[in-house]
Design a protein around this motif. Structure first.
Motif, PDB file in Angstrom:
ATOM      1  N   TRP A 294       0.704  -1.077   0.033  1.00 57.17           N
ATOM      2  CA  TRP A 294      -0.130  -0.088   0.150  1.00 57.17           C
ATOM      3  C   TRP A 294       0.940   1.126  -0.083  1.00 57.17           C
ATOM      4  O   TRP A 294       0.608   2.300  -0.809  1.00 57.17           O
ATOM      5  CB  TRP A 294      -1.093   0.077   1.067  1.00 57.17           C
ATOM      6  CG  TRP A 294      -1.955   1.191   1.262  1.00 57.17           C
ATOM      7  CD1 TRP A 294      -2.957   1.391   0.624  1.00 57.17           C
ATOM      8  CD2 TRP A 294      -1.451   2.426   2.027  1.00 57.17           C
ATOM      9  NE1 TRP A 294      -3.317   2.686   0.922  1.00 57.17           N
ATOM     10  CE2 TRP A 294      -2.614   3.255   1.689  1.00 57.17           C
ATOM     11  CE3 TRP A 294      -0.532   3.051   2.876  1.00 57.17           C
ATOM     12  CZ2 TRP A 294      -2.840   4.439   2.355  1.00 57.17           C
ATOM     13  CZ3 TRP A 294      -0.671   4.152   3.422  1.00 57.17           C
ATOM     14  CH2 TRP A 294      -1.800   4.999   3.117  1.00 57.17           C
ATOM     15  N   LEU A 295       1.830   1.246   0.849  1.00 59.34           N
ATOM     16  CA  LEU A 295       2.643   2.386   0.841  1.00 59.34           C
ATOM     17  C   LEU A 295       3.380   2.648  -0.263  1.00 59.34           C
ATOM     18  O   LEU A 295       3.607   4.020  -0.693  1.00 59.34           O
ATOM     19  CB  LEU A 295       3.860   2.370   1.933  1.00 59.34           C
ATOM     20  CG  LEU A 295       3.382   2.325   3.467  1.00 59.34           C
ATOM     21  CD1 LEU A 295       4.279   1.922   4.463  1.00 59.34           C
ATOM     22  CD2 LEU A 295       3.020   4.001   3.699  1.00 59.34           C
ATOM     23  N   GLU A 298       1.241   4.019  -2.823  1.00 56.97           N
ATOM     24  CA  GLU A 298       0.892   5.573  -2.724  1.00 56.97           C
ATOM     25  C   GLU A 298       2.276   6.350  -3.122  1.00 56.97           C
ATOM     26  O   GLU A 298       2.036   7.669  -2.678  1.00 56.97           O
ATOM     27  CB  GLU A 298       0.502   5.791  -1.069  1.00 56.97           C
ATOM     28  CG  GLU A 298      -0.592   4.966  -0.487  1.00 56.97           C
ATOM     29  CD  GLU A 298      -1.918   6.113  -1.169  1.00 56.97           C
ATOM     30  OE1 GLU A 298      -1.809   7.169  -0.967  1.00 56.97           O
ATOM     31  OE2 GLU A 298      -2.799   5.148  -1.764  1.00 56.97           O
ATOM     32  N   TYR A 300       5.452   5.875  -1.770  1.00 51.71           N
ATOM     33  CA  TYR A 300       6.341   6.059  -0.766  1.00 51.71           C
ATOM     34  C   TYR A 300       7.838   5.248  -0.983  1.00 51.71           C
ATOM     35  O   TYR A 300       7.476   4.053  -1.709  1.00 51.71           O
ATOM     36  CB  TYR A 300       5.942   5.798   0.673  1.00 51.71           C
ATOM     37  CG  TYR A 300       5.042   6.858   1.226  1.00 51.71           C
ATOM     38  CD1 TYR A 300       5.431   8.325   1.557  1.00 51.71           C
ATOM     39  CD2 TYR A 300       3.722   6.796   0.966  1.00 51.71           C
ATOM     40  CE1 TYR A 300       4.450   9.094   2.070  1.00 51.71           C
ATOM     41  CE2 TYR A 300       2.882   7.514   1.363  1.00 51.71           C
ATOM     42  CZ  TYR A 300       3.193   8.750   1.945  1.00 51.71           C
ATOM     43  OH  TYR A 300       2.157   9.749   2.356  1.00 51.71           O
ATOM     44  N   ARG A 355      -3.508   4.156   7.771  1.00 50.43           N
ATOM     45  CA  ARG A 355      -3.568   4.754   6.582  1.00 50.43           C
ATOM     46  C   ARG A 355      -4.345   5.938   6.453  1.00 50.43           C
ATOM     47  O   ARG A 355      -4.121   7.056   5.603  1.00 50.43           O
ATOM     48  CB  ARG A 355      -4.296   3.664   5.713  1.00 50.43           C
ATOM     49  CG  ARG A 355      -3.431   2.439   5.447  1.00 50.43           C
ATOM     50  CD  ARG A 355      -4.186   1.295   4.687  1.00 50.43           C
ATOM     51  NE  ARG A 355      -3.620   0.086   4.399  1.00 50.43           N
ATOM     52  CZ  ARG A 355      -3.000  -0.880   5.060  1.00 50.43           C
ATOM     53  NH1 ARG A 355      -3.946  -1.047   6.194  1.00 50.43           N
ATOM     54  NH2 ARG A 355      -2.343  -2.102   4.580  1.00 50.43           N
ATOM     55  N   THR A 356      -5.620   6.161   7.046  1.00 45.31           N
ATOM     56  CA  THR A 356      -6.376   7.329   7.015  1.00 45.31           C
ATOM     57  C   THR A 356      -5.684   8.635   7.560  1.00 45.31           C
ATOM     58  O   THR A 356      -5.667   9.373   7.072  1.00 45.31           O
ATOM     59  CB  THR A 356      -7.681   7.105   7.685  1.00 45.31           C
ATOM     60  OG1 THR A 356      -8.414   5.966   7.493  1.00 45.31           O
ATOM     61  CG2 THR A 356      -8.451   8.282   7.805  1.00 45.31           C
ATOM     62  N   LEU A 358      -2.526   9.002   8.016  1.00 40.12           N
ATOM     63  CA  LEU A 358      -1.319   9.322   6.922  1.00 40.12           C
ATOM     64  C   LEU A 358      -1.642  10.131   5.659  1.00 40.12           C
ATOM     65  O   LEU A 358      -1.079  11.017   5.256  1.00 40.12           O
ATOM     66  CB  LEU A 358      -0.644   8.028   6.516  1.00 40.12           C
ATOM     67  CG  LEU A 358       0.713   8.170   5.580  1.00 40.12           C
ATOM     68  CD1 LEU A 358       1.832   9.237   6.291  1.00 40.12           C
ATOM     69  CD2 LEU A 358       1.320   6.815   5.129  1.00 40.12           C
ATOM     70  N   LYS A 359      -2.721   9.587   4.978  1.00 45.44           N
ATOM     71  CA  LYS A 359      -3.544  10.351   3.784  1.00 45.44           C
ATOM     72  C   LYS A 359      -3.717  11.914   4.368  1.00 45.44           C
ATOM     73  O   LYS A 359      -3.728  12.842   3.468  1.00 45.44           O
ATOM     74  CB  LYS A 359      -4.689   9.489   3.426  1.00 45.44           C
ATOM     75  CG  LYS A 359      -4.233   8.333   2.313  1.00 45.44           C
ATOM     76  CD  LYS A 359      -5.765   7.979   1.798  1.00 45.44           C
ATOM     77  CE  LYS A 359      -5.394   6.955   0.877  1.00 45.44           C
ATOM     78  NZ  LYS A 359      -5.106   7.627  -0.549  1.00 45.44           N
ATOM     79  N   GLU A 360      -4.244  11.793   5.601  1.00 42.19           N
ATOM     80  CA  GLU A 360      -4.728  13.408   5.945  1.00 42.19           C
ATOM     81  C   GLU A 360      -3.534  14.308   6.386  1.00 42.19           C
ATOM     82  O   GLU A 360      -3.533  15.228   6.658  1.00 42.19           O
ATOM     83  CB  GLU A 360      -5.532  13.198   7.016  1.00 42.19           C
ATOM     84  CG  GLU A 360      -6.955  12.374   6.765  1.00 42.19           C
ATOM     85  CD  GLU A 360      -7.924  12.388   8.082  1.00 42.19           C
ATOM     86  OE1 GLU A 360      -7.561  12.604   9.135  1.00 42.19           O
ATOM     87  OE2 GLU A 360      -9.094  11.968   7.722  1.00 42.19           O
ATOM     88  N   SER A 361      -2.196  13.619   6.477  1.00 41.03           N
ATOM     89  CA  SER A 361      -0.982  14.250   7.156  1.00 41.03           C
ATOM     90  C   SER A 361       0.022  14.628   6.099  1.00 41.03           C
ATOM     91  O   SER A 361       0.810  15.496   6.422  1.00 41.03           O
ATOM     92  CB  SER A 361      -0.458  13.213   8.314  1.00 41.03           C
ATOM     93  OG  SER A 361      -1.284  13.133   9.193  1.00 41.03           O
TER      94      SER A 361
END
Length: 362
Positions: A294-295, A298, A300, A355-356, A358-361
């Motif tokens: 997943w990372l 995204e 990373y 996950r949620t 990190l997406k917001e951060s």
């Protein structure tokens, strides 16, 4: 009030900071690589009964050499890595793998001696090395956090250390070493070689253990812990496998009765219920591999991991990302190379929250 500077502290300890990850009350603590699954009610009952069995004799000292526990640990390692044929005489136990490391440095390090490691790696290796009065040499890992055998040999031959630390799987990167790299260091090292396998049970299929190299290498020490895969971090039980002569050396520096009767009873009970405790390992491996995939999807950079954590990046300002995650109730670790962060693998709901967040951060 007296300050630390007013005390006759050793000069080499001045300016040091105590080791420790932040201990914060958050909904999702993913910073200390613990197994997220607590013991079952059945195991809790068994642990309670084990403590009750020894409670009536706590006026007496425990078995000084923890022979029964070492016998059980040898049996576990023999099952974990078939064919190594360990006995209690080749296994030693202490209060966490950090005490094991301390005892190794007390026996084989000290003033005028050196220990060498390949950083980034477990930060307690240089810390305990320094506290023991041993000189620390950082030979650095490769760009991908691995360790190319020829470069390792060059470092060992150049510095001629009394102790070499190899961490596999490595912390904080999760990288496992091929046996060829370990064998190369063993052949070149003039002193002891310590392979720290605190996360050994999480290795991906087909990744060998340094335990298979014990025969024929009397200066090899392989350390393990019950804090990670066994989900017994609160027990504080670390152990090692080595030649019997190494155990004899450690007996010279260990404190009398260093393992309490309660610790020994709890650890033996956990080993007896090993199938249950280690039953979560496969789920954590899958969760780890899913997280790595997943990372990367995204965008990373992610280090290959054979542990129960993942190192990912890169961030020009990793502190800002760490703080943003914390604001959302997710605590991870700001550790390792600059611009990288490390997250422990938790239960599915914890990973979803990460996950949620990190997406917001970012």
């Amino acid at each position: 009030m007296t300050s630390l500077n007013d005390l006759p502290l050793r000069d080499d300890l001045r300016g040091r900071e105590p080791y420790g990850a932040p201990q914060l009350d958050v909904p999702y603590a993913l910073n200390t690589n613990e197994n997220p699954y607590p013991p079952s009610e059945r195991l809790v009952k068994a642990l309670g009964e084990a403590v009750m069995d020894v409670a009536g004799s706590l006026n007496r000292y425990p078995d000084r050499d923890a022979v029964a526990l070492r016998t059980d640990l040898a049996a576990f390692l023999n099952a974990d890595t078939p064919g190594i044929g360990l006995t209690a005489e080749r296994v030693w136990a202490a209060n966490g793998s950090n005490e094991i490391i301390q005892q190794i440095l007390q026996a084989f390090g000290g003033p005028g001696r050196t220990a060498l490691g390949f950083e980034p790696s477990y930060s307690m290796h240089p810390i305990i090395t320094g506290v023991s009065g041993t000189g620390w040499i950082n030979a650095f890992r490769d760009e991908d956090f691995g360790l190319e055998p020829d470069r390792a040999i060059t470092a060992v031959e150049e510095h001629r250390p009394d102790i070499v630390f190899l961490t596999s799987p490595n912390n904080p990167t999760g990288t496992a070493l091929p046996l060829a790299a370990i064998e190369a260091v063993l052949d070149a090292a003039p002193g002891m070689v310590v392979v720290d396998e605190a996360y050994g049970e999480f290795r991906r299929e087909g990744t060998p253990s340094a335990l298979t190299l014990l025969d024929g290498h009397p200066r090899l020490i392989v350390t393990r812990t019950m804090s990670k895969a066994f989900a017994m971090a609160g027990t504080r039980l670390g152990y090692l496998a080595a030649d019997p002569a190494v155990i004899e050396a450690l007996l010279l520096v260990r404190l009398p009765y260093h393992l309490s009767a309660v610790t020994q009873a709890v650890a033996r009970t956990a080993l007896a219920h090993g199938e249950e405790l280690l039953g979560t390992v496969e789920a954590l491996r899958r969760e780890r591999d899913d997280l790595v995939a997943w990372l990367r999807a995204e965008g990373y950079r992610v280090a290959d991991s054979d542990a129960n954590f993942v190192l990912f990046g890169t961030f020009p300002d990793r502190r800002r990302v760490w703080e943003a995650l914390l604001e959302r109730g997710v605590l991870i670790r700001e550790v390792g190379p600059p611009e990288w962060l490390r997250v422990s693998v938790g239960a599915p709901e914890e990973m979803a929250a990460f996950r949620t967040a990190l997406k917001e951060s970012v």
